[in-house]
Design a protein around this motif. Structure first.
Motif, PDB file in Angstrom:
ATOM      1  N   ILE A 179       0.805  -1.220   0.000  1.00 25.89           N
ATOM      2  CA  ILE A 179       0.000   0.000   0.000  1.00 25.89           C
ATOM      3  C   ILE A 179       0.846   1.282   0.000  1.00 25.89           C
ATOM      4  CG2 ILE A 179      -2.043  -1.069   0.979  1.00 25.89           C
ATOM      5  CD1 ILE A 179      -1.253  -0.124   3.684  1.00 25.89           C
ATOM      6  N   GLY A 180       2.082   1.194   0.456  1.00 21.91           N
ATOM      7  CA  GLY A 180       2.962   2.364   0.371  1.00 21.91           C
ATOM      8  C   GLY A 180       3.189   2.798  -1.062  1.00 21.91           C
ATOM      9  N   PRO A 181       3.701   1.893  -1.933  1.00 21.25           N
ATOM     10  CA  PRO A 181       3.866   2.251  -3.349  1.00 21.25           C
ATOM     11  C   PRO A 181       2.549   2.604  -4.035  1.00 21.25           C
ATOM     12  CG  PRO A 181       5.173   0.317  -2.817  1.00 21.25           C
ATOM     13  CD  PRO A 181       4.330   0.599  -1.611  1.00 21.25           C
ATOM     14  N   LEU A 182       1.455   1.923  -3.652  1.00 22.22           N
ATOM     15  CA  LEU A 182       0.156   2.247  -4.246  1.00 22.22           C
ATOM     16  C   LEU A 182      -0.265   3.672  -3.923  1.00 22.22           C
ATOM     17  CD1 LEU A 182      -1.996  -0.986  -3.707  1.00 22.22           C
ATOM     18  CD2 LEU A 182      -1.135  -0.075  -5.867  1.00 22.22           C
ATOM     19  N   SER A 183      -0.032   4.074  -2.668  1.00 22.34           N
ATOM     20  CA  SER A 183      -0.426   5.436  -2.276  1.00 22.34           C
ATOM     21  C   SER A 183       0.473   6.484  -2.927  1.00 22.34           C
ATOM     22  CB  SER A 183      -0.391   5.582  -0.750  1.00 22.34           C
ATOM     23  OG  SER A 183       0.926   5.499  -0.248  1.00 22.34           O
ATOM     24  N   ASP A 184       1.728   6.117  -3.208  1.00 22.30           N
ATOM     25  CA  ASP A 184       2.616   7.037  -3.932  1.00 22.30           C
ATOM     26  C   ASP A 184       2.141   7.233  -5.365  1.00 22.30           C
ATOM     27  OD1 ASP A 184       4.252   7.354  -1.735  1.00 22.30           O
ATOM     28  OD2 ASP A 184       5.651   5.777  -2.336  1.00 22.30           O
ATOM     29  N   THR A 185       1.568   6.181  -5.938  1.00 24.26           N
ATOM     30  CA  THR A 185       1.124   6.231  -7.332  1.00 24.26           C
ATOM     31  C   THR A 185      -0.258   6.847  -7.479  1.00 24.26           C
ATOM     32  OG1 THR A 185       2.417   4.239  -7.820  1.00 24.26           O
ATOM     33  CG2 THR A 185       0.699   4.855  -9.405  1.00 24.26           C
ATOM     34  N   TYR A 186      -1.202   6.397  -6.651  1.00 19.92           N
ATOM     35  CA  TYR A 186      -2.603   6.798  -6.823  1.00 19.92           C
ATOM     36  C   TYR A 186      -3.072   7.845  -5.820  1.00 19.92           C
ATOM     37  CZ  TYR A 186      -2.685   2.663  -9.778  1.00 19.92           C
ATOM     38  OH  TYR A 186      -2.421   1.739 -10.760  1.00 19.92           O
ATOM     39  N   GLY A 187      -2.223   8.159  -4.854  1.00 20.05           N
ATOM     40  CA  GLY A 187      -2.604   9.170  -3.871  1.00 20.05           C
ATOM     41  C   GLY A 187      -2.937   8.569  -2.522  1.00 20.05           C
ATOM     42  N   ARG A 188      -2.577   9.302  -1.467  1.00 18.84           N
ATOM     43  CA  ARG A 188      -2.833   8.827  -0.103  1.00 18.84           C
ATOM     44  C   ARG A 188      -4.330   8.678   0.164  1.00 18.84           C
ATOM     45  NH1 ARG A 188       2.067   8.278  -0.442  1.00 18.84           N
ATOM     46  NH2 ARG A 188       3.646   9.567   0.561  1.00 18.84           N
ATOM     47  N   ARG A 189      -5.083   9.670  -0.251  1.00 20.57           N
ATOM     48  CA  ARG A 189      -6.506   9.726   0.063  1.00 20.57           C
ATOM     49  C   ARG A 189      -7.274   8.530  -0.514  1.00 20.57           C
ATOM     50  NH1 ARG A 189     -10.837  13.236   1.207  1.00 20.57           N
ATOM     51  NH2 ARG A 189     -12.583  12.914  -0.205  1.00 20.57           N
ATOM     52  N   LYS A 190      -7.073   8.243  -1.802  1.00 16.70           N
ATOM     53  CA  LYS A 190      -7.797   7.150  -2.444  1.00 16.70           C
ATOM     54  C   LYS A 190      -7.500   5.809  -1.787  1.00 16.70           C
ATOM     55  CE  LYS A 190      -8.245   9.123  -7.095  1.00 16.70           C
ATOM     56  NZ  LYS A 190      -7.851   8.965  -8.518  1.00 16.70           N
ATOM     57  N   VAL A 191      -6.233   5.557  -1.524  1.00 18.50           N
ATOM     58  CA  VAL A 191      -5.852   4.271  -0.952  1.00 18.50           C
ATOM     59  C   VAL A 191      -6.344   4.150   0.493  1.00 18.50           C
ATOM     60  CG1 VAL A 191      -3.928   2.735  -0.413  1.00 18.50           C
ATOM     61  CG2 VAL A 191      -3.867   4.117  -2.490  1.00 18.50           C
ATOM     62  N   MET A 192      -6.259   5.242   1.252  1.00 17.57           N
ATOM     63  CA  MET A 192      -6.734   5.220   2.633  1.00 17.57           C
ATOM     64  C   MET A 192      -8.228   4.938   2.687  1.00 17.57           C
ATOM     65  SD  MET A 192      -5.784   5.556   5.800  1.00 17.57           S
ATOM     66  CE  MET A 192      -6.806   5.382   7.262  1.00 17.57           C
ATOM     67  N   LEU A 193      -8.996   5.626   1.882  1.00 15.63           N
ATOM     68  CA  LEU A 193     -10.438   5.406   1.875  1.00 15.63           C
ATOM     69  C   LEU A 193     -10.784   3.996   1.414  1.00 15.63           C
ATOM     70  CD1 LEU A 193     -11.710   8.843   0.496  1.00 15.63           C
ATOM     71  CD2 LEU A 193     -11.696   8.038   2.863  1.00 15.63           C
ATOM     72  N   SER A 194     -10.002   3.462   0.486  1.00 16.18           N
ATOM     73  CA  SER A 194     -10.208   2.076   0.049  1.00 16.18           C
ATOM     74  C   SER A 194      -9.990   1.112   1.205  1.00 16.18           C
ATOM     75  CB  SER A 194      -9.259   1.729  -1.097  1.00 16.18           C
ATOM     76  OG  SER A 194      -9.501   2.552  -2.217  1.00 16.18           O
ATOM     77  N   GLY A 204      -7.327  -3.871   7.552  1.00 20.63           N
ATOM     78  CA  GLY A 204      -7.640  -2.471   7.817  1.00 20.63           C
ATOM     79  C   GLY A 204      -6.585  -1.767   8.648  1.00 20.63           C
ATOM     80  N   ILE A 205      -5.864  -2.522   9.458  1.00 17.89           N
ATOM     81  CA  ILE A 205      -4.816  -1.943  10.293  1.00 17.89           C
ATOM     82  C   ILE A 205      -3.655  -1.421   9.442  1.00 17.89           C
ATOM     83  CG2 ILE A 205      -3.072  -2.496  12.041  1.00 17.89           C
ATOM     84  CD1 ILE A 205      -5.006  -4.420  13.290  1.00 17.89           C
ATOM     85  N   CYS A 206      -3.386  -2.101   8.328  1.00 14.95           N
ATOM     86  CA  CYS A 206      -2.225  -1.752   7.504  1.00 14.95           C
ATOM     87  C   CYS A 206      -2.255  -0.303   7.037  1.00 14.95           C
ATOM     88  CB  CYS A 206      -2.154  -2.670   6.285  1.00 14.95           C
ATOM     89  SG  CYS A 206      -2.024  -4.427   6.665  1.00 14.95           S
ATOM     90  N   PHE A 207      -3.431   0.225   6.829  1.00 19.84           N
ATOM     91  CA  PHE A 207      -3.558   1.550   6.229  1.00 19.84           C
ATOM     92  C   PHE A 207      -3.303   2.680   7.231  1.00 19.84           C
ATOM     93  CE2 PHE A 207      -5.867  -1.451   3.734  1.00 19.84           C
ATOM     94  CZ  PHE A 207      -5.684  -1.059   2.423  1.00 19.84           C
ATOM     95  N   ILE A 208      -3.340   2.364   8.525  1.00 19.15           N
ATOM     96  CA  ILE A 208      -3.199   3.408   9.541  1.00 19.15           C
ATOM     97  C   ILE A 208      -1.780   3.957   9.580  1.00 19.15           C
ATOM     98  CG2 ILE A 208      -3.359   3.925  12.006  1.00 19.15           C
ATOM     99  CD1 ILE A 208      -5.475   1.613  12.098  1.00 19.15           C
ATOM    100  N   GLY A 209      -0.812   3.093   9.804  1.00 21.83           N
ATOM    101  CA  GLY A 209       0.565   3.550   9.907  1.00 21.83           C
ATOM    102  C   GLY A 209       1.174   3.914   8.576  1.00 21.83           C
ATOM    103  N   THR A 210       0.903   3.078   7.559  1.00 25.55           N
ATOM    104  CA  THR A 210       1.528   3.273   6.257  1.00 25.55           C
ATOM    105  C   THR A 210       1.018   4.517   5.544  1.00 25.55           C
ATOM    106  OG1 THR A 210       1.700   0.872   6.087  1.00 25.55           O
ATOM    107  CG2 THR A 210       2.098   2.129   4.092  1.00 25.55           C
TER     108      THR A 210
END
Length: 200
Positions: free
Chosen positions: A72-87, A118-124
């Motif tokens: 999810i780190g590389p995904l959020s760099d590519t698609y944006g923090r907001r989109k990946v977090m909400l997903s 769901g926990i993964c998205f909090i710190g990353t």
């Protein structure tokens, strides 16, 4: 919080409310695991499963919480923090709802893996976003406060879970988490900024 000032072009109110809804979501992810521990014997009885599945349910949640960190780190760099977090919040919401209507132990354990994700998205993503929108001092203060709130869940979770299973069903634990997660999802959708691409 009065002197907190975001580094990107958002209001102080938006930054603080984002942090508030993030900690609500974090609290829900952790307490969802602690609350159901009190109801696992009801789960075992209802599904006529082996008591060893009590430990398996915890293990599945922990596996979920560890399996997405490197993606999810590389995904959020590519698609944006907001989109990946909400997903991630939507994934937690759907899996928790699925647990509330689970029909057998196999489905229960599979959904526990997805719930743990769901926990993964909090710190990353969540905490990384705080570091990007606030200066180091403010970010450390906010994350320390959020961490101190979230560690209350091991104390409140079993107590709240015991009260629910004493007066209702184990399914209502997840139903309550679903309702609260909808609130957290709305708050993050409403107030979470997108730091990628913004300049100070």
């Amino acid at each position: 919080m009065r002197h907190v000032k975001p580094l990107i072009k958002i209001s102080r109110r938006q930054g603080v409310l984002f942090a508030l809804f993030l900690v609500i979501y974090e609290f829900l992810t952790y307490i969802s695991n602690d609350m159901i521990l009190s109801g696992m014997y009801q789960v075992i009885d209802e599904f006529h499963a082996n008591p060893s599945n009590i430990a398996s349910a915890v293990t599945c949640f922990m596996i979920g919480g560890a399996c997405l960190q490197f993606i999810i780190g590389p995904l959020s760099d590519t698609y944006g923090r907001r989109k990946v977090m909400l997903s991630g919040v939507v994934l937690f919401l759907i899996s928790t709802f699925s647990l509330a209507i689970a029909h057998n132990m196999h489905q229960f354990l599979m959904e526990r893996i997805f719930q743990g994700m769901g926990i993964c998205f909090i710190g990353t993503i969540g905490y990384a976003t705080l570091q990007e929108i606030f200066n180091d001092t403010d970010a450390v203060k906010m994350t320390a406060l959020m961490s101190s709130i979230s560690i209350v869940s091991p104390l409140l979770g079993p107590l709240a879970g015991s009260w629910i299973v004493l007066h209702a069903s184990w399914r209502e634990i997840f139903e309550l988490i679903v309702v609260c997660t909808v609130v957290a999802l709305w708050g993050l959708w409403r107030f979470m900024p997108e730091p990628i691409g913004q300049t100070t």
